[in-house]
Design an enzyme around this catalytic site. Structure first.
Site, PDB file in Angstrom:
ATOM      1  N   SER A  20      41.232  41.941  45.974  1.00 48.70           N
ATOM      2  CA  SER A  20      41.111  40.512  45.700  1.00 48.70           C
ATOM      3  C   SER A  20      39.756  40.055  46.191  1.00 48.70           C
ATOM      4  CB  SER A  20      42.210  39.735  46.423  1.00 48.70           C
ATOM      5  OG  SER A  20      41.988  38.337  46.288  1.00 48.70           O
ATOM      6  N   TYR A  78      46.570  37.721  54.313  1.00 47.89           N
ATOM      7  CA  TYR A  78      46.423  38.229  52.948  1.00 47.89           C
ATOM      8  C   TYR A  78      45.004  38.760  52.743  1.00 47.89           C
ATOM      9  CZ  TYR A  78      46.330  38.327  47.844  1.00 47.89           C
ATOM     10  OH  TYR A  78      46.199  38.727  46.547  1.00 47.89           O
TER      11      TYR A  78
END
Length: 166
Positions: free
Chosen positions: A68, A81
């Site tokens: 990501s 995350y």
């Protein structure tokens, strides 16, 4: 009895379509459950699935992991995350060395913000508008399944169980 080389077969590329496992928690609000949930999916699941599939891969095979953009930037309330995605990126860097000479490639793709059901559920419209402004095209990516054989999370779990039984 078949030897390992005789048992080798093509392994389909599968994508764990979790529809985003990001959960917001600012420093001071992070729980052990929050940490374990995200790291178990993004890191532990990735590591042990790839490791189990590795003996079944042939020369010329590819391992492509999903990272990501937040794995290389600071994002408010997304530190766990973000850290998990940075860890995925670094697994790939190390595995590239580990796999040298095997003919197996390993890469990570790191998309930016993507309009998933989970993101729409998590973010208020003002935050989504702000996020749009951070992207050069001023819009979130729209997920589309590629022409390749990508599967849903349920299928991926089934595939992973098949590999584990091999």
């Amino acid at each position: 009895m078949e030897g390992d080389r005789d048992r080798q077969r093509d392994v389909d590329t599968d994508h764990a379509d979790f529809d985003g496992v990001g959960q917001f928690a600012s420093l001071g609000q992070i729980t052990e459950e929050h940490y374990d949930y995200i790291f178990d999916i993004n890191l532990k699941g990735t590591l042990f699935t790839v490791q189990k599939a590795l003996p079944l891969m042939k020369n010329g095979g590819s391992i492509i992991l999903t990272g990501s953009a937040v794995g290389s930037m600071g994002t408010p309330a997304m530190s766990i995350y973000s850290a998990s995605k940075a860890a995925v990126r670094n697994l790939v860097r190390s595995w590239a060395h580990d796999l040298r000479g095997t003919g197996i490639r390993v890469n990570v793709m790191s998309p930016g913000p993507t309009k998933t059901d989970k993101l729409m559920e998590l973010l208020p419209s003002e935050a989504l508008s702000e996020m749009n402004r951070t992207v050069p095209l001023e819009r979130l990516a729209i997920p589309r399944k590629p022409q390749a054989r990508w599967r849903s999370w349920r299928s991926w779990r089934s595939w992973r169980s098949t590999i584990a039984a091999s």
